[in-house]
Design a protein around this motif. Sequence first.
Motif, mmCIF file in Angstrom:
data_model
loop_
_atom_site.group_PDB
_atom_site.id
_atom_site.type_symbol
_atom_site.label_atom_id
_atom_site.label_comp_id
_atom_site.label_asym_id
_atom_site.label_seq_id
_atom_site.Cartn_x
_atom_site.Cartn_y
_atom_site.Cartn_z
ATOM 1 N N LEU A 145 0.824 -1.222 0.000
ATOM 2 C CA LEU A 145 0.000 0.000 0.000
ATOM 3 C C LEU A 145 0.852 1.264 0.000
ATOM 4 N N GLU A 148 -0.729 4.383 -1.110
ATOM 5 C CA GLU A 148 -1.916 4.836 -0.375
ATOM 6 C C GLU A 148 -1.472 5.411 0.976
ATOM 7 N N LYS A 151 -3.833 4.954 4.081
ATOM 8 C CA LYS A 151 -3.884 3.573 4.571
ATOM 9 C C LYS A 151 -2.619 3.247 5.369
ATOM 10 N N CYS A 152 -1.486 3.701 4.884
ATOM 11 C CA CYS A 152 -0.235 3.440 5.615
ATOM 12 C C CYS A 152 -0.258 4.103 6.978
ATOM 13 N N ILE A 180 -6.308 -7.689 4.143
ATOM 14 C CA ILE A 180 -6.682 -7.018 2.901
ATOM 15 C C ILE A 180 -7.764 -7.850 2.241
ATOM 16 N N ASP A 194 -8.425 -3.719 -0.902
ATOM 17 C CA ASP A 194 -8.454 -2.627 0.069
ATOM 18 C C ASP A 194 -8.101 -3.166 1.454
#
Length: 358
Positions: A145, A148, A151-152, A180, A194
Amino acid sequence: MSASITVSVAGNERSVAEATTAADLFADDRAIVVARVNGELRDLAHVLADGDAVEPVRIDDPDGLQVLRHSCAHVLAQAVQQVNPDAKLGIGPPIRDGFYYDFDVTTPFTPEDLKELEKVMQRIINEGQTFVRREVSDEDALVELAGEPFKCELIGLKGGSAEDAAEGAGVEVGGAQLTIYDNVRRDGTRAWGDLCRGPHIPTTKLLGNAFKVTRSSAAYWRGDQANQQLQRVYGTAWPTKADLTAYLDRLAEAERRDHRKLGIELDLYSFPDELGSGLPVFHPKGGVLKREMEDYARRRHIEEGFLYVGTPHISKEGLFHTSGHLPYYADTMFPPMSMEGSDYYLKAMNCPMHNLIY
């Protein structure tokens, strides 16, 4: 001959083969979309263990609706990134009667954009993609990710503090194990994925056409105005098209009955800009209604033994030191007014003055 295990299904013990899933147990009822295993919601693909207590959760149960709507939020996010691959993902939790998902995009969504997103979502739903859970380590998730950033950031909140740090973050990283969810097409290829805690409905097909993207607005990342402003897209999803239609009809009726709209149309009150946002002035007709409501409330209080007293709206500051307001809440009280050598404050509540009567 395969080994067997014993599970409790809605309180009744059953012997089943090893590798049996919740989906195997409830295969005859398509309305069951998720299972509660030992008190926790699990995907129907969850493999059961010996001694597990399993309960079915239907699509129209409160928990089933939450899962349905969170799954629809994933489809929305997939559609947004399909239309705009540069969009970055925020948080997408279910909420009352629907869901939302936050995105970092260069330009705000327009009503036309939302209509286009609905069309893309319908195509994804019609593909019958399955939601496949995959456990990942923190390190592997950060690599996967890397594109992203939000998200991280959430990965660093894993372990129970996520919901405290960001409303809705619990659906992403609320547990100790990162997972995920991959959206997988019928031919086995991965369509999208996701970071998510789950669970999800087995397939997008269950969403049918009983969903709608309703509106968009601005929202600060993690609810903090010091953070980056994102675009929040709201939607709703229901078990059937009839349920969706009934909900939209209720919304339309509520809008027709909106007191802010009716009050102005009936010449009851207005909100002059000179006074400030949300501060009404009551016109003669509104004054009649306001007085009738006040008189009724006063009469019912007296009938139940309530005793009315009266106190000033301001007081010398000493009383608010005694009550504890000034030492703790001075920053959220109106500033003092200086008169005749003393500082006076608007009262924060009635009790400091009423105590003088007692």
